[in-house]
Design a protein around this motif. Structure first.
Motif, PDB file in Angstrom:
ATOM      1  N   TYR A 205      -1.742  -3.630  11.241  1.00 37.49           N
ATOM      2  CA  TYR A 205      -0.918  -2.913  12.220  1.00 37.49           C
ATOM      3  C   TYR A 205       0.381  -3.665  12.431  1.00 37.49           C
ATOM      4  O   TYR A 205       0.392  -4.889  12.510  1.00 37.49           O
ATOM      5  CB  TYR A 205      -1.652  -2.807  13.557  1.00 37.49           C
ATOM      6  CG  TYR A 205      -2.787  -1.802  13.543  1.00 37.49           C
ATOM      7  CD1 TYR A 205      -2.606  -0.514  14.008  1.00 37.49           C
ATOM      8  CD2 TYR A 205      -4.032  -2.166  13.049  1.00 37.49           C
ATOM      9  CE1 TYR A 205      -3.641   0.412  13.997  1.00 37.49           C
ATOM     10  CE2 TYR A 205      -5.081  -1.241  13.034  1.00 37.49           C
ATOM     11  CZ  TYR A 205      -4.880   0.036  13.509  1.00 37.49           C
ATOM     12  OH  TYR A 205      -5.913   0.944  13.488  1.00 37.49           O
TER      13      TYR A 205
ATOM     14  N   ASP B  10      -0.532  -2.545  22.016  1.00 40.14           N
ATOM     15  CA  ASP B  10       0.358  -3.075  20.989  1.00 40.14           C
ATOM     16  C   ASP B  10      -0.420  -4.107  20.167  1.00 40.14           C
ATOM     17  O   ASP B  10      -1.241  -4.857  20.700  1.00 40.14           O
ATOM     18  CB  ASP B  10       1.587  -3.736  21.623  1.00 40.14           C
ATOM     19  CG  ASP B  10       2.643  -4.044  20.565  1.00 40.14           C
ATOM     20  OD1 ASP B  10       3.523  -3.192  20.360  1.00 40.14           O
ATOM     21  OD2 ASP B  10       2.560  -5.115  19.933  1.00 40.14           O
ATOM     22  N   ALA B  11      -0.121  -4.154  18.846  1.00 39.05           N
ATOM     23  CA  ALA B  11      -0.859  -5.061  17.961  1.00 39.05           C
ATOM     24  C   ALA B  11      -0.772  -6.513  18.435  1.00 39.05           C
ATOM     25  O   ALA B  11      -1.708  -7.294  18.225  1.00 39.05           O
ATOM     26  CB  ALA B  11      -0.331  -4.936  16.535  1.00 39.05           C
TER      27      ALA B  11
ATOM     28  N   SER C 185      -4.508  -8.355   9.874  1.00 38.86           N
ATOM     29  CA  SER C 185      -3.915  -7.236  10.607  1.00 38.86           C
ATOM     30  C   SER C 185      -3.154  -6.317   9.677  1.00 38.86           C
ATOM     31  O   SER C 185      -2.324  -6.766   8.892  1.00 38.86           O
ATOM     32  CB  SER C 185      -2.940  -7.715  11.678  1.00 38.86           C
ATOM     33  OG  SER C 185      -2.263  -6.587  12.231  1.00 38.86           O
TER      34      SER C 185
ATOM     35  N   TYR D 291      -3.670  -9.425  18.263  1.00 32.65           N
ATOM     36  CA  TYR D 291      -3.517 -10.756  17.664  1.00 32.65           C
ATOM     37  C   TYR D 291      -3.969 -11.813  18.668  1.00 32.65           C
ATOM     38  O   TYR D 291      -4.733 -12.721  18.349  1.00 32.65           O
ATOM     39  CB  TYR D 291      -2.048 -11.031  17.305  1.00 32.65           C
ATOM     40  CG  TYR D 291      -1.582 -10.535  15.948  1.00 32.65           C
ATOM     41  CD1 TYR D 291      -1.691 -11.335  14.819  1.00 32.65           C
ATOM     42  CD2 TYR D 291      -0.982  -9.295  15.807  1.00 32.65           C
ATOM     43  CE1 TYR D 291      -1.225 -10.901  13.582  1.00 32.65           C
ATOM     44  CE2 TYR D 291      -0.513  -8.852  14.574  1.00 32.65           C
ATOM     45  CZ  TYR D 291      -0.636  -9.660  13.469  1.00 32.65           C
ATOM     46  OH  TYR D 291      -0.188  -9.233  12.252  1.00 32.65           O
TER      47      TYR D 291
ATOM     48  N   THR E 119      -1.279 -10.702   7.193  1.00 33.44           N
ATOM     49  CA  THR E 119      -0.694  -9.466   7.687  1.00 33.44           C
ATOM     50  C   THR E 119      -0.256  -8.612   6.512  1.00 33.44           C
ATOM     51  O   THR E 119       0.322  -9.128   5.555  1.00 33.44           O
ATOM     52  CB  THR E 119       0.511  -9.778   8.598  1.00 33.44           C
ATOM     53  OG1 THR E 119       0.054 -10.547   9.714  1.00 33.44           O
ATOM     54  CG2 THR E 119       1.149  -8.513   9.109  1.00 33.44           C
TER      55      THR E 119
ATOM     56  N   LEU F 267      -7.905  -6.742  13.216  1.00 39.71           N
ATOM     57  CA  LEU F 267      -7.175  -6.220  14.365  1.00 39.71           C
ATOM     58  C   LEU F 267      -7.163  -4.693  14.304  1.00 39.71           C
ATOM     59  O   LEU F 267      -6.642  -4.111  13.353  1.00 39.71           O
ATOM     60  CB  LEU F 267      -5.741  -6.770  14.373  1.00 39.71           C
ATOM     61  CG  LEU F 267      -5.617  -8.291  14.349  1.00 39.71           C
ATOM     62  CD1 LEU F 267      -4.204  -8.705  14.733  1.00 39.71           C
ATOM     63  CD2 LEU F 267      -6.642  -8.959  15.259  1.00 39.71           C
ATOM     64  N   GLU F 268      -7.760  -4.098  15.317  1.00 39.81           N
ATOM     65  CA  GLU F 268      -7.827  -2.635  15.399  1.00 39.81           C
ATOM     66  C   GLU F 268      -7.380  -2.220  16.798  1.00 39.81           C
ATOM     67  O   GLU F 268      -8.163  -1.725  17.601  1.00 39.81           O
ATOM     68  CB  GLU F 268      -9.256  -2.148  15.116  1.00 39.81           C
ATOM     69  CG  GLU F 268      -9.904  -2.732  13.854  1.00 39.81           C
ATOM     70  CD  GLU F 268      -9.187  -2.347  12.572  1.00 39.81           C
ATOM     71  OE1 GLU F 268      -8.376  -1.399  12.585  1.00 39.81           O
ATOM     72  OE2 GLU F 268      -9.418  -3.022  11.542  1.00 39.81           O
ATOM     73  N   PRO F 269      -6.093  -2.442  17.120  1.00 41.90           N
ATOM     74  CA  PRO F 269      -5.633  -2.244  18.492  1.00 41.90           C
ATOM     75  C   PRO F 269      -5.867  -0.819  18.985  1.00 41.90           C
ATOM     76  O   PRO F 269      -5.505   0.144  18.324  1.00 41.90           O
ATOM     77  CB  PRO F 269      -4.128  -2.579  18.415  1.00 41.90           C
ATOM     78  CG  PRO F 269      -3.787  -2.563  16.961  1.00 41.90           C
ATOM     79  CD  PRO F 269      -5.038  -2.907  16.226  1.00 41.90           C
TER      80      PRO F 269
END
Ligand SMILES: [Ca+2]
Ligand SMILES: [Ca+2]
Ligand SMILES: [Ca+2]
Length: 959
Positions: free
Chosen positions: A347, A324-325, A345, A329, A380, A241-243
């Motif tokens: 973040y 937003d993360a 993730s 997701y 996470t 996850l690289e928002p």
């Protein structure tokens, strides 16, 4: 007719992101400026999946596979499609547009399966959707806050159709704190706040694969890791996850540049093949560089060079999106094209302290349920703000929105090599004692993963692992940006939800270390190196060059890569993929404790209130340390969870558990709950009763109407534990450590025969002992009855051959470590029942010896017995032609003295009128023998034996 509204319980502005801060609601009713926010409306599920997700892993994964194959998974557990459609209709009537209507190509996920509809609201219609407007006010400290008063509501129709959750993709709202609450001063010591984190920063940085192969014993190393070997294992897709970031490198940089920089990094770390990387960024990506992204990518690609990576930018920045993360997701969980099987993730969500029962926590929680239902393992990062969680409310804080039972939370450690320990003044005393051979010091270090005697080990060998905590105090000033900085592993208790069953079954009752003392979900679950005395050599923010990176942000993708390796091994052995598997980790820790390195050093204490006499070096913000936080200790702790991984041992334990749950659920457990807090024997069986205590104890055993008792001698200080025995069964474990801890007496062992269903209770010094983890271990051959005075392990002296996929004619790996000085040999044979009977003959009957010989297993090394490897040494062989469900017993022969010993005490010599037990259980299919007539020195390590019925399956990668 005016719209009627239904209030959403627990949806006040404080419920949004200020759980437990003690702050008052903001005040004031000024007009806000113009704003536009995208909001997720989250519907309830058509059916409740809780029972399915709480069944054991084997049942769960098989049912999920069946639901998925039949195409009914999401009609069962998504939103009711008719309700979902009706919500869309009513939104249209209200004039609330969905983001899909505004732009059909966006970075959001809206679907009945995901139960989510992303809509857009602004200053003109916020109140239309939520029954109350946003207003401009101020918090107690006078800072301006845009907020809402009271609870949010929804139009009656939407609430009635099952809209229960809300998520705001914005940073307009945040945590509210009390101003200058002060708190009780807990005068911190000067200098380093932790231990084992003070080697010069960056002096110890390694390529990620070197860290995991050298110190965490990852199963895929050497040729199995190296793509140029032709033998490297194909591992599955990892989602990162690289928002808002994705693979962005700057406005004028083509996407191909990311690929070539990734390949260049792989070349640097010794991977000759190109990496496979995909980016999902439908809503755009704008951040030109990201150290976080480069760290995630570097760690994952170096550890698993064969895993395709997918980067998820989430909602991005189009259409007022705010990346937003949460949105990333969703993008990963619902990516049915790339189907990542593991998602990591690092973040945090924009909302971190959502209150229990709030629509915000509901939305977050259901994300992780979706992942579990899709058989995705979600990992996470635990967070980098220590026990305070960057929040100046005086108490301990953890991120409630990531506390789901179905999220695998990864905490932070500082790993010290021998060389790093020499450069760290906080480890000087431990290093000096270890180099001098102090057994107590070395014993603790072995529990932490040390495998070589420090005095003769190389500078790069594993020495110690502590909680990651690099906070430091100089006078009244904290170095760097103090407790607001990312300098210590988070950890603690999420009291917004109950204790997860996997933690309760493990015997934990996690409680906050602040005056509220609230119970809840303990975090993290596991941990790994995050900085301090070990950093990762990863790409810099623009993916070029090298940089020493860290944080729990590195520990999460490390664990993701490990789970991906486990999945490859599971697939190779015919098992379903792991998906939600937190419960398996706790079972592994209970039955095979060496699966984890136990972190026992250090703390993450860093809770603080605003105001006061201390400050941080960068901003000068005044704070008061309150001294609340968590310390590492033996076993699970709230700073490092179960510990860091011993990847190979954990892989063996997990595959064994998985085959057992899927193929051998009908095998009788050692003991069963009687439903009233007591226990009954699960079978007709002989059982060992082995006492573990550092004092003389009286053990009472109550069997049905009968009872017997015995006095147990005190166990010696370094009597072998299951952890020590299992660690010794690693080929590279130093024989000098075996010798150093040899001749340490155990307490007494008795043996008894039990009927199925017969009541069983154990008392120690007349106090009832509780079989706290029996629910986890009883399917694997033993159960521990614990009291304040010690423990009595009730264990089978035979192994049940729970073979891979329940197949017959299998090979069972035998691992041996000899802790006795005599010439020893061992044979394995098949018996008819759990009491060792062969053709009606009991182990003490005449003729049993001949019967036993006829049942001996052939060794793959030849013959029907194996000679010990010699004092201190290790050997591995295998039994051939093992069938599913075989009951395997063994006997030890001491060739030096010409004696043979049975696993069943009744066949052995007597001493003071009692038969002498020569066998001791050390956890999952692992035993230790005492090799001397009359019981000798009672150390039960003269031959440590482990039977492994599953690791030879498939390609035998973990044999
Ligand atoms: Ca620990
Ligand atoms: Ca002995
Ligand atoms: Ca010994």
């Amino acid at each position: 007719m005016p719209t009627q509204y239904t209030p959403l319980a627990n949806s006040s502005y404080l419920d949004y992101d200020s759980y437990r801060t003690g702050a008052l609601s903001p005040t004031g009713t000024g007009a806000t400026g113009n704003f536009t926010i995208n909001v997720a409306l989250v519907l309830d599920r058509a059916n409740d999946p809780t029972a399915l997700l709480h069944s054991n892993w084997g049942t769960r994964q098989q049912q999920l596979e069946a639901l998925n194959d039949s195409g009914t998974l999401w009609s069962t557990y998504g939103a009711n499609q008719a309700n979902y459609n009706q919500v869309l209709t009513e939104l249209g009537q209200l004039g609330i547009p969905t983001v899909d209507q505004l732009d059909p190509v966006n970075g959001y996920v809206s679907s009945a399966a995901s139960r989510t509809i992303w809509v857009q609201v602004d200053h003109t219609n916020f109140a239309t959707l939520f029954g109350t407007p946003l207003v401009l006010g101020h918090d107690q400290a006078g800072h301006a806050v845009t907020y809402w008063q009271g609870n949010l509501s929804l139009p009656q129709g939407l609430a009635a159709l099952g809209v229960k959750g809300l998520w705001f993709d914005t940073d307009m709202f945040g945590t509210v704190l009390q101003p200058s609450v002060g708190g009780s001063l807990a005068a911190p010591s000067q200098g380093a706040q932790g231990i084992g984190n003070s080697a010069p920063r960056g002096d110890f940085a390694l390529y990620p694969q070197d860290i995991v192969q050298n110190y965490y014993n990852f199963p895929l190393s050497g040729a199995l890791w190296d793509p140029s070997s032709g033998r490297a294992v194909t591992t599955g897709t990892i989602g990162l996850l690289e928002p808002g970031v994705g693979n962005e490198l700057g406005p004028n940089t083509p996407a191909s540049e990311f690929q070539s920089l990734l390949n260049a990094y792989r070349q640097t770390v010794g991977i000759s093949t190109p990496g496979e990387v995909t980016t999902i960024a439908l809503g755009g990506q704008a951040t030109p560089g990201s150290g976080e992204r480069s760290l995630d990518v570097g760690v994952a690609t170096a550890i698993n060079p064969q895993s395709p990576l997918v980067l998820y930018a989430g909602s991005g920045w189009h259409q007022h999106a705010h990346s937003d993360a949460y949105t990333a997701y969703q993008a990963a969980i619902w990516d049915t094209v790339n189907n990542p099987e593991v998602v990591s993730s690092s973040y945090r969500f924009g909302t971190t302290l959502a209150a229990p029962g709030s629509p915000f926590l509901f939305a977050a929680d259901q994300l992780f349920v979706d992942a579990a239902l899709r058989s995705i393992t979600i990992l996470t990062s635990g967070g980098d703000g220590g026990s305070g969680g960057w929040t100046g409310d005086g108490i301990t804080n953890v991120i409630t929105t990531r506390g789901s039972f179905y999220d695998l939370l990864v905490g932070g450690t500082s790993l010290s090599t021998l060389a790093a320990a020499g450069a760290d003044p906080t480890l000087a005393a431990i290093l000096t004692a270890a180099m001098a051979g102090d057994p107590a010091t070395i014993w603790d270090l072995v529990a932490g993963g040390l495998t070589a005697l420090p005095a003769s080990a190389g500078p790069g060998s594993h020495f110690a692992e502590a909680v990651w905590n690099t906070y430091a105090l100089n006078g009244t000033t904290f170095a760097n940006n103090g407790y607001f900085g990312n300098l210590a592993g988070a950890g603690g208790v999420d009291s917004s939800r109950p204790v997860p069953s996997y933690q309760a079954d493990f015997g934990l009752s996690p409680t906050t270390a602040d005056p509220a003392a609230l119970m809840g979900r303990g975090m993290p679950d596991v941990s790994a190196a995050s900085g301090g005395n070990m950093f990762y050599s990863v790409p810099q923010i623009f993916m070029n060059g090298l940089h020493a990176g860290g944080g729990t942000s590195a520990a999460a993708p490390l664990w993701a890569a490990l789970v991906s390796q486990f999945n490859a091994i599971f697939h190779d052995q015919g098992l379903p993929r792991l998906g939600y598997m937190n419960d398996l980790l706790y079972i592994a820790a209970a039955i095979a404790p060496a699966s984890f390195n136990d972190v026992t050093l250090g703390n993450n204490v860093s809770s603080f209130a605003l105001g006061g006499a201390f400050s941080d070096a960068d901003t000068g913000t005044a704070i008061t340390p309150t001294g609340f936080g968590y310390r590492a200790g033996p076993g699970y702790d709230l700073a490092t969870g179960l510990g860091s991984p011993n990847g190979l041992l954990l892989a063996r334990a997990l595959t064994d558990i998985a085959h057992s749950q899927i193929w051998f659920s009908s095998i009788a457990d050692v003991i069963d709950s009687n439903g009233h807090g007591g226990w009954t024997s699960g079978a007709d069986q002989s059982l060992l009763f082995q006492t573990m205590s550092d004092a003389v104890t009286h053990v009472g055993v109550h069997l049905g109407p009968d009872a017997f008792g015995f006095f147990s001698k005190a166990g010696a200080s370094f009597a072998w534990t299951s952890r020590m025995a299992e660690q010794s069964l690693q080929a590279d474990f130093d024989p000098a450590l075996v010798v150093l801890f040899d001749k340490q007496a155990q307490g007494s062992v008795a043996e008894a025969h039990l009927q199925p269903g017969e009541a069983l209770a154990v008392s120690i010094n007349a106090s009832p002992a509780q079989a706290i983890q029996a629910g986890l271990s009883s399917s694997f051959g033993f159960a521990d009855f614990l009291s304040g005075d010690g423990a009595v392990r009730v264990a089978r002296p035979v192994a049940v051959a729970e073979t891979a996929d329940g197949h017959n004619d299998q090979t069972a790996i035998v691992r041996l470590r000899q802790g006795g000085q005599d010439d020893l040999s061992i044979t394995f044979y098949r018996v008819d029942d759990l009491s060792g009977t062969i053709n009606g003959l009991h182990p003490d009957d005449a003729g049993y010896l001949a019967a036993r010989q006829s049942r001996a297993y052939q060794m793959t090394s030849g013959g029907s017995s194996i000679t010990g490897p010699g004092y201190g040494h290790y050997e591995q062989t295998a039994l051939s032609h093992v069938n599913a469900g075989d009951l395997v017993a063994m006997q030890l022969t001491n060739n030096t003295h010409g004696n043979s010993y049975s696993a069943f005490a009744q066949a052995n010599e007597t001493l003071n009128g009692q038969h002498v037990g020569h066998l001791w259980n050390y956890g999952l299919n692992t035993w230790g023998w005492e090799d001397t007539l009359g019981g000798g020195d009672h150390d039960y390590n003269d031959m440590i034996v482990q039977l492994d019925f599953t690791s030879a399956a498939g390609h035998g990668w973990i044999a």
